[in-house]
Design an enzyme around this catalytic site. Structure first.
Site, PDB file in Angstrom:
ATOM      1  N   TYR A  56       0.869  -1.181   0.000  1.00  0.00           N
ATOM      2  CA  TYR A  56       0.000   0.000   0.000  1.00  0.00           C
ATOM      3  C   TYR A  56       0.909   1.235   0.000  1.00  0.00           C
ATOM      4  CZ  TYR A  56      -3.989  -2.973   1.468  1.00  0.00           C
ATOM      5  OH  TYR A  56      -4.980  -3.923   1.562  1.00  0.00           O
ATOM      6  N   LEU A 206     -18.322  -1.628   2.444  1.00  0.00           N
ATOM      7  CA  LEU A 206     -19.072  -0.582   1.735  1.00  0.00           C
ATOM      8  C   LEU A 206     -18.809  -0.675   0.237  1.00  0.00           C
ATOM      9  CD1 LEU A 206     -18.499   2.389   4.214  1.00  0.00           C
ATOM     10  CD2 LEU A 206     -20.510   0.909   3.992  1.00  0.00           C
ATOM     11  N   ARG A 208     -16.068  -0.587  -1.241  1.00  0.00           N
ATOM     12  CA  ARG A 208     -15.071   0.464  -1.535  1.00  0.00           C
ATOM     13  C   ARG A 208     -15.722   1.839  -1.689  1.00  0.00           C
ATOM     14  NH1 ARG A 208     -10.178  -2.021  -3.319  1.00  0.00           N
ATOM     15  NH2 ARG A 208     -10.401  -4.248  -3.592  1.00  0.00           N
ATOM     16  N   GLY A 209     -16.791   2.066  -0.954  1.00  0.00           N
ATOM     17  CA  GLY A 209     -17.457   3.364  -0.977  1.00  0.00           C
ATOM     18  C   GLY A 209     -18.707   3.363  -1.840  1.00  0.00           C
ATOM     19  N   SER A 212     -21.753   3.335   0.195  1.00  0.00           N
ATOM     20  CA  SER A 212     -21.636   4.140   1.419  1.00  0.00           C
ATOM     21  C   SER A 212     -22.727   5.194   1.503  1.00  0.00           C
ATOM     22  CB  SER A 212     -20.273   4.848   1.459  1.00  0.00           C
ATOM     23  OG  SER A 212     -20.200   5.798   0.398  1.00  0.00           O
ATOM     24  N   GLY A 213     -23.379   5.460   0.361  1.00  0.00           N
ATOM     25  CA  GLY A 213     -24.368   6.542   0.339  1.00  0.00           C
ATOM     26  C   GLY A 213     -23.741   7.871  -0.032  1.00  0.00           C
TER      27      GLY A 213
HETATM   28  N1  LIG Z   1      -7.239  -8.535   1.411  1.00  0.00           N
HETATM   29  C1  LIG Z   1      -7.541  -7.809   0.376  1.00  0.00           C
HETATM   30  O1  LIG Z   1      -7.460  -8.265  -0.780  1.00  0.00           O
HETATM   31  C2  LIG Z   1      -8.015  -6.400   0.562  1.00  0.00           C
HETATM   32  C3  LIG Z   1      -8.481  -5.663  -0.532  1.00  0.00           C
HETATM   33  C4  LIG Z   1      -8.928  -4.377  -0.316  1.00  0.00           C
HETATM   34  C5  LIG Z   1      -8.911  -3.820   0.957  1.00  0.00           C
HETATM   35  N2  LIG Z   1      -8.431  -4.547   2.008  1.00  0.00           N
HETATM   36  C6  LIG Z   1      -8.376  -3.969   3.369  1.00  0.00           C
HETATM   37  O2  LIG Z   1      -9.667  -3.621   3.800  1.00  0.00           O
HETATM   38  C7  LIG Z   1      -9.722  -2.231   4.151  1.00  0.00           C
HETATM   39  C8  LIG Z   1     -11.084  -1.648   3.836  1.00  0.00           C
HETATM   40  O3  LIG Z   1     -11.311  -1.807   2.466  1.00  0.00           O
HETATM   41  P1  LIG Z   1     -12.188  -0.934   1.537  1.00  0.00           P
HETATM   42  O4  LIG Z   1     -11.480   0.261   1.116  1.00  0.00           O
HETATM   43  O5  LIG Z   1     -12.649  -1.864   0.521  1.00  0.00           O
HETATM   44  O6  LIG Z   1     -13.337  -0.440   2.568  1.00  0.00           O
HETATM   45  P2  LIG Z   1     -14.760   0.140   2.453  1.00  0.00           P
HETATM   46  O7  LIG Z   1     -15.056   0.532   3.857  1.00  0.00           O
HETATM   47  O8  LIG Z   1     -15.681  -0.751   1.702  1.00  0.00           O
HETATM   48  O9  LIG Z   1     -14.634   1.452   1.534  1.00  0.00           O
HETATM   49  C9  LIG Z   1     -13.876   2.535   1.910  1.00  0.00           C
HETATM   50  C10 LIG Z   1     -14.284   3.727   1.057  1.00  0.00           C
HETATM   51  O10 LIG Z   1     -15.598   4.148   1.409  1.00  0.00           O
HETATM   52  C11 LIG Z   1     -15.591   5.539   1.746  1.00  0.00           C
HETATM   53  N3  LIG Z   1     -16.558   5.776   2.846  1.00  0.00           N
HETATM   54  C12 LIG Z   1     -17.675   6.518   2.759  1.00  0.00           C
HETATM   55  N4  LIG Z   1     -18.315   6.522   3.940  1.00  0.00           N
HETATM   56  C13 LIG Z   1     -17.602   5.781   4.798  1.00  0.00           C
HETATM   57  C14 LIG Z   1     -17.757   5.442   6.161  1.00  0.00           C
HETATM   58  N5  LIG Z   1     -18.768   5.879   6.894  1.00  0.00           N
HETATM   59  N6  LIG Z   1     -16.826   4.663   6.740  1.00  0.00           N
HETATM   60  C15 LIG Z   1     -15.776   4.196   6.028  1.00  0.00           C
HETATM   61  N7  LIG Z   1     -15.559   4.501   4.711  1.00  0.00           N
HETATM   62  C16 LIG Z   1     -16.478   5.295   4.105  1.00  0.00           C
HETATM   63  C17 LIG Z   1     -14.176   5.772   2.210  1.00  0.00           C
HETATM   64  O11 LIG Z   1     -13.772   7.071   2.385  1.00  0.00           O
HETATM   65  P3  LIG Z   1     -13.656   8.351   1.434  1.00  0.00           P
HETATM   66  O12 LIG Z   1     -15.031   8.894   1.399  1.00  0.00           O
HETATM   67  O13 LIG Z   1     -12.653   9.141   2.124  1.00  0.00           O
HETATM   68  O14 LIG Z   1     -13.183   7.905   0.069  1.00  0.00           O
HETATM   69  C18 LIG Z   1     -13.375   4.899   1.251  1.00  0.00           C
HETATM   70  O15 LIG Z   1     -13.185   5.527   0.003  1.00  0.00           O
HETATM   71  C19 LIG Z   1      -8.571  -1.604   3.380  1.00  0.00           C
HETATM   72  O16 LIG Z   1      -8.159  -0.396   3.932  1.00  0.00           O
HETATM   73  C20 LIG Z   1      -7.540  -2.689   3.451  1.00  0.00           C
HETATM   74  O17 LIG Z   1      -6.883  -2.631   4.701  1.00  0.00           O
HETATM   75  C21 LIG Z   1      -8.005  -5.830   1.821  1.00  0.00           C
END
Ligand SMILES: NC(=O)c1ccc[n+]([C@@H]2O[C@H](COP(=O)([O-])OP(=O)(O)OC[C@H]3O[C@@H](n4cnc5c(N)ncnc54)[C@H](OP(=O)(O)O)[C@@H]3O)[C@@H](O)[C@H]2O)c1
Length: 331
Positions: A56, A206, A208-209, A212-213
């Site tokens: 990352y 979410l 990836r957002g 999220s709404g």
């Molecule tokens: N093992 C794997 O293959 C793998 C793959 C991907 C991720 N991961 C891990 O999982 C974590 C979470 O993944 P994800 O990015 O897919 O997560 P997610 O929670 O589904 O999406 C995060 C995105 O949603 C937006 N968002 C809008 N409202 C939110 C709220 N209330 N709370 C949190 N986020 C909100 C975030 O912020 P903004 O509005 O600022 O954009 C961000 O862009 C990563 O950081 C990583 O550590 C693992």
């Protein structure tokens, strides 16, 4: 914050974890000071589980976490680190390397960047198709014996690989995408990990957002990997945002936000499922933490299912080349 066991073999962790990927460029630029403030606010709120990957931002994410953890007692947090993804200086993806020597070398660099003596949970980001999982897990097990790693996890692998890995060394958790719009794990992966006493750390809760709404059709900025994900493109995004509006109606009737109902749905799927929240701002974190207070009734769950039935999302969760590298999607 409620603590839960991370599988039969793992440590106690907070019921929500913080995923730090978005703080290091994967979703376009992130504000460094706000990222640190978000990490600190998460720890203050009782979140103990922090997830990262050495790829990352090519080490950027681990250095950021190290800065936020400088004055935090070691027994207040668990760091989960993924390794194996290979990238060039421009950030292009080159494949995976999970050979035993690569495992130990990557670990040595991560320990330096994180300024830690040991990593709580260490896991290959993907199955390296050239290396039997027994060899990769065996190498991490050597590092457990040597004291550099406490627990072993897996990421995006299917039932057969999980069984092979668990036969070598206890596995505490499987990190995998799971949300209202990504439910494939319910078929064979979830029953397998439950049989083996392995927890799920769910990412993409979410989507990836997307659900999220807060996401709009044109939200992706330069450098945001979501611009390449089929669900965020073309006609798919129109159809998927229509699902979000249906979910918004359910959330509003319940007096909560879309993100909160989506996170609460995953929390409600079992005490062995720990959502990793991808917040990189304090306001998003606060919203996510609010989901812990949302207790969904059978009527709520039925309304959610009507709004977003299983399989309703348009488009895959990864671009075709990345889908092909997912052992978890092999049929
Ligand atoms: N093992 C794997 O293959 C793998 C793959 C991907 C991720 N991961 C891990 O999982 C974590 C979470 O993944 P994800 O990015 O897919 O997560 P997610 O929670 O589904 O999406 C995060 C995105 O949603 C937006 N968002 C809008 N409202 C939110 C709220 N209330 N709370 C949190 N986020 C909100 C975030 O912020 P903004 O509005 O600022 O954009 C961000 O862009 C990563 O950081 C990583 O550590 C693992």
């Amino acid at each position: 914050m409620e603590l839960r066991p991370l599988g039969r073999a793992g440590p106690q962790v907070s019921a929500l974890g913080l995923g730090c990927m978005g703080m290091s460029g994967m979703y376009g630029p992130a504000d460094r000071a706000e990222s640190i403030a978000t990490l600190e606010a998460a720890l203050d709120a009782g979140i103990t589980l922090l997830d990262t990957g050495d790829f990352y931002g090519m080490g950027h994410n681990e250095l950021l976490i190290a800065e936020a953890l400088r004055r935090v007692p070691r027994d207040r947090f668990e760091v989960s680190v993924k390794f194996g993804a290979q990238r060039d200086p421009a950030g292009n993806w080159l494949g995976y390397d999970a050979r035993p020597a690569a495992v130990k070398s990557a670990l040595a660099y991560s320990l330096q960047r994180l300024r830690l003596d040991y990593i709580d949970i260490y896991r290959p980001a993907r199955l390296d198709p050239a290396v039997p999982i027994e060899e990769t897990v065996g190498a991490i097990a050597d590092m457990v014996k040597a004291g550099y790693v406490r627990h072993i996890g897996l990421s995006e692998v299917g039932a057969a690989t999980i069984r092979r890995a668990a036969a070598v060394h206890p596995i505490c958790d499987l990190q995998i995408e799971y949300s209202l719009v990504s439910r494939a794990i319910e078929d064979s992966i979830l029953p397998t990990v439950r049989e083996l006493g392995i927890a799920i750390t769910a990412y993409g809760v979410l989507s990836r957002g997307l659900i999220s709404g807060h996401w709009r059709k044109d939200s992706a900025r330069a450098g945001d990997i979501r611009a390449h994900i089929p669900r965020f493109r073309g006609e798919n995004i129109e159809r998927n945002l229509a699902l979000v509006e249906a979910l918004r109606a359910v959330a509003s009737a319940r007096g909560v936000s879309v993100a909160q109902i989506a996170i609460a749905w995953v929390i409600g799927q079992g005490a062995d499922i720990i959502p990793l929240i991808g917040a990189r701002r304090r306001d998003r974190l606060a919203e996510a933490l609010g989901a812990l207070e949302v207790k969904l009734t059978p009527e709520d769950l039925a309304a959610i299912e009507r709004a977003v039935p299983r399989g309703a999302a348009a488009g895959e969760r990864y671009a075709p080349a990345q889908m092909a590298s997912l052992d978890s999607e092999r049929r």
